[in-house]
Design an enzyme around this catalytic site. Sequence first.
Site, PDB file in Angstrom:
ATOM      1  NE  ARG A 197      -3.001  -1.730   3.522  1.00 41.26           N
ATOM      2  CZ  ARG A 197      -3.242  -1.616   4.641  1.00 41.26           C
ATOM      3  NH1 ARG A 197      -4.166  -0.255   4.524  1.00 41.26           N
ATOM      4  NH2 ARG A 197      -2.951  -2.649   5.567  1.00 41.26           N
ATOM      5  CD1 TRP A 228       5.300  -4.943  -7.237  1.00 37.24           C
ATOM      6  CD2 TRP A 228       5.211  -3.191  -8.454  1.00 37.24           C
ATOM      7  NE1 TRP A 228       5.684  -4.390  -6.334  1.00 37.24           N
ATOM      8  CE2 TRP A 228       5.183  -2.762  -6.850  1.00 37.24           C
ATOM      9  CE3 TRP A 228       4.570  -2.046  -9.162  1.00 37.24           C
ATOM     10  CZ2 TRP A 228       5.853  -1.956  -6.600  1.00 37.24           C
ATOM     11  CZ3 TRP A 228       4.727  -1.136  -8.965  1.00 37.24           C
ATOM     12  CH2 TRP A 228       5.206  -0.523  -7.675  1.00 37.24           C
ATOM     13  CD  GLU A 272       0.840 -11.642  -4.074  1.00 38.92           C
ATOM     14  OE1 GLU A 272       1.522 -10.939  -5.176  1.00 38.92           O
ATOM     15  OE2 GLU A 272      -0.453 -11.769  -4.605  1.00 38.92           O
TER      16      GLU A 272
HETATM   17  N1  ARG Z   1      -2.009 -13.385  -4.603  1.00 39.24           N
HETATM   18  C1  ARG Z   1      -2.073 -13.463  -6.522  1.00 39.24           C
HETATM   19  C2  ARG Z   1      -1.747 -14.267  -7.228  1.00 39.24           C
HETATM   20  O1  ARG Z   1      -0.880 -15.060  -6.732  1.00 39.24           O
HETATM   21  C3  ARG Z   1      -2.679 -11.861  -6.504  1.00 39.24           C
HETATM   22  C4  ARG Z   1      -2.986 -10.893  -5.979  1.00 39.24           C
HETATM   23  C5  ARG Z   1      -2.670  -9.274  -6.066  1.00 39.24           C
HETATM   24  N2  ARG Z   1      -1.204  -9.361  -6.147  1.00 39.24           N
HETATM   25  C6  ARG Z   1      -0.070  -8.117  -6.123  1.00 39.24           C
HETATM   26  N3  ARG Z   1       0.971  -9.014  -5.865  1.00 39.24           N
HETATM   27  N4  ARG Z   1      -1.258  -7.766  -5.869  1.00 39.24           N
HETATM   28  O2  ARG Z   1      -2.496 -14.558  -8.032  1.00 39.24           O
END
Ligand code: ARG
Length: 351
Positions: free
Chosen positions: A64, A227, A232
């Site tokens: 953020r 990004w 993730e």
């Molecule tokens: N966690 C989700 C994924 O792996 C994406 C969520 C948004 N992530 C971001 N960095 N804005 O696809």
Amino acid sequence: MLNEAKAFIHLFYKETGRDEQEMVTRLKEIEEQIYINGTYEHTAEELTYGAKVAWRNSNKCIGRLFWQSLTVIDKRELHTEEVIFESLLEHIKFATNEGRIRPTITIFSPQDVRVWNHQLIRYAGYEMEDGIIGDSDSIAFTKVCEELGWKGNKTNFDVLPLVIQVKNRPAKIFEIPEQYILEVPIRHPEYNWFKELQLKWYAVPMISSMKLEIGGITYAAAPFNGWYMGTEIGARNLADDYRYNMLPTIAEHMGLNTKSNASLWKDRALVELNAAVLHSFKEDGVSIVDHHTAAQQFKKFEEIEKDAGRDVTGNWTWLIPPMSPATTHIFQKPYNNEKITPNYSYQPLPY
Ligand code: ARG
């Protein structure tokens, strides 16, 4: 709605240092619009600021610090599936920017448009007799696409088509031309065998299933992107045992003892997978952030918000990174998970 509108307009005028007299006029206008039409229309400036503050208020988001840099594309005037599809392609192209990813949101007419996809670019998932192909997270939506006449190639990385609905017309399906889809093949800085796993991921996470609420108006189609944070992909999408489940394969290639939990084979494989993700995105010039840097940036965000006299709300269970969480300051802190508006939130699936 009027109360929500008032609260937002006050915030907008106060935070952007606008003229108080103008605010009084604007509030009267909104009150009239609501009285006559049961709703009102945001100005382009209100919409832009509202979308940014909604990011600032997103309790689950560690990124953020950059809320003010969001590019807001106002597409409220579009009402045909074809032109909406074109504008989604424009979003993908602008946001991708050949890898120098730009945080972007495209906002459509509040209640008339719905994008059925979870993300604009996402891999299909198929339940086969002998197991799952692709992304298990996409199984239900992939079936919907197939019912609409789409046929995937049944690879582990078939990019799903876009499904767009306007009003209560039947949804229309559109294939994304290949040249719009930037992907990163995953390789490891030291392990040469890693590339043979043939892993890859798409460059830009563009969430299209959430609604955006500003001043009592709900935008049901407002796809947005930032990004990726490496974890993730490396600690969830490719690692979870119910997603691509790559840890056993990686551990075996590393020669680890997968029979013993205490060999920490999962942890060791996880670290190398995440190192590979960060290395590959970096080498290809695609924006990505590691979780340590992201946590430092979040700390900066907390300091700036404090100086601005605002409380930072947050969802601890989402803010802590899924690997080595206790190495970040976030782990050591309580966060208040109260939801304030403007904000993004989930909405019922349209299918
Ligand atoms: N966690 C989700 C994924 O792996 C994406 C969520 C948004 N992530 C971001 N960095 N804005 O696809």
